[in-house]
Structure formats: structure tokens, C-alpha cells
Design a protein around this motif. Structure first.
Motif, short mmCIF file in Angstrom:
data_model
loop_
_atom_site.label_atom_id
_atom_site.label_comp_id
_atom_site.label_asym_id
_atom_site.label_seq_id
_atom_site.Cartn_x
_atom_site.Cartn_y
_atom_site.Cartn_z
N UNK A 137 0.83 -1.20 0.00
CA UNK A 137 0.00 0.00 0.00
C UNK A 137 0.87 1.26 0.00
N UNK A 138 1.92 1.27 0.82
CA UNK A 138 2.74 2.47 0.97
C UNK A 138 3.76 2.65 -0.15
N UNK A 139 4.35 1.54 -0.62
CA UNK A 139 5.46 1.64 -1.58
C UNK A 139 5.07 1.27 -3.00
N UNK A 140 3.97 0.54 -3.15
CA UNK A 140 3.58 0.06 -4.47
C UNK A 140 4.34 -1.18 -4.90
N UNK A 141 5.13 -1.74 -4.00
CA UNK A 141 5.96 -2.92 -4.32
C UNK A 141 5.54 -4.08 -3.43
N UNK A 142 5.27 -5.21 -4.06
CA UNK A 142 4.83 -6.40 -3.34
C UNK A 142 6.03 -7.16 -2.77
N UNK A 143 5.87 -7.61 -1.53
CA UNK A 143 6.91 -8.45 -0.92
C UNK A 143 6.91 -9.85 -1.53
N UNK A 144 5.94 -10.16 -2.39
CA UNK A 144 5.93 -11.43 -3.12
C UNK A 144 6.87 -11.40 -4.33
N UNK A 145 7.47 -10.26 -4.62
CA UNK A 145 8.44 -10.16 -5.71
C UNK A 145 9.64 -11.04 -5.36
N UNK A 146 10.05 -11.92 -6.28
CA UNK A 146 11.13 -12.89 -5.99
C UNK A 146 12.40 -12.22 -5.47
N UNK A 147 12.88 -11.17 -6.17
CA UNK A 147 14.07 -10.44 -5.74
C UNK A 147 13.79 -8.95 -5.87
N UNK A 148 13.99 -8.22 -4.78
CA UNK A 148 13.90 -6.77 -4.80
C UNK A 148 15.32 -6.26 -4.59
N UNK A 149 15.90 -5.70 -5.65
CA UNK A 149 17.30 -5.28 -5.60
C UNK A 149 17.49 -4.07 -4.70
N UNK A 150 18.74 -3.84 -4.30
CA UNK A 150 19.04 -2.84 -3.29
C UNK A 150 18.57 -1.44 -3.66
#
Length: 128
Positions: A53-66
Motif C-alpha cells: 500500500x505504501x510503496x507500491x511494491x509487493x513483498x511477493x516479488x522474488x528479488x527486490x534489488x538494493x
């Protein structure tokens, strides 16, 4: 579907590197009983609705780069607990179940965790 997330060195292939553990002082207290963080792993399923909700990025994404972890950390750090909960409670519930209640302590520790791992150069991986 369950979701655990863990911190690894940036650029590592998915599921190939050991986790990066940071000693937090005071220790992180994620989860209702403070037991959802251990050696660089945390229970992402609990926090995905809020983070997405806050970032627009799902924690289900396999890899979230630095570089994206940095953006997420900056967003979380800039949003107060009250603002975060207001946005979170208005967000649609994608899973069909109510969003879990997130305490002020949990939100503060989520902010601390993302900022520390962003600064450590870590990427975030999903396991589900």
C-alpha cells in the motif's frame, strides 16, 4: 499462500546466498508477539498489505534489488505511523481477509529494518 522474506547480498542469484543478519539494538519486535524476525528472515505475509500500500511494491516479488529497497526504505521512513495506518485501512483487501493490525512498534521496527538493510547493501528475496 504463506510468504517469508529474507535479506541477501545485492546481486545474488535467487535462493543461492546465505542471509545477511544485522544485530539490532534494541532487537526488532516484528509480529504480535515479537517473534517474526530471525537472522535476516521475516514473515512477509503479515506486512505485505501495508508495504505494498505504501510503496507500491509487493513483498511477493522474488528479488527486490538494493536500489529498490532504498526507495522502499525512504518511503517507509517518510510516512508516520498514523499516516501509514490511515492509508492501509483505506486500501482494498486483496486477499479477501482483513488486513492484520500493525502496532506502532511493528511499524517503527519495519522502518528500522528496511533502512538498515538498504544501507547494508542488501536485496530482499521472497520464499513462498
Amino acid at each position: 499462500m504463506g510468504l517469508d522474506n529474507y535479506w541477501t547480498p545485492n546481486g545474488a542469484a535467487w535462493d543461492s546466498e546465505p542471509t545477511i543478519a544485522i544485530d539490532f539494538e534494541p532487537p526488532l519486535q516484528l509480529g504480535p508477539s515479537g517473534d517474526l524476525f530471525d537472522d535476516g528472515w521475516f514473515r512477509g505475509k503479515r506486512y505485505n498489505p501495508l508495504v505494498e500500500t505504501l510503496t507500491g511494491i509487493s513483498l511477493y516479488t522474488k528479488i527486490i534489488h538494493n536500489h529498490t529497497v532504498h526507495e522502499m526504505a525512504d518511503t517507509l521512513a517518510a510516512v508516520t505511523y498514523k499516516e501509514a495506518i490511515d492509508q492501509y485501512q483505506r486500501a482494498p483487501v486483496a486477499t479477501g481477509t482483513p488486513n492484520p493490525d500493525i502496532t506502532r512498534r511493528e511499524y517503527t521496527d519495519l522502518q528500522r529494518m528496511f533502512c538498515a538493510y538498504a544501507d547494508a547493501g542488501a536485496q530482499l528475496e521472497a520464499w513462498y
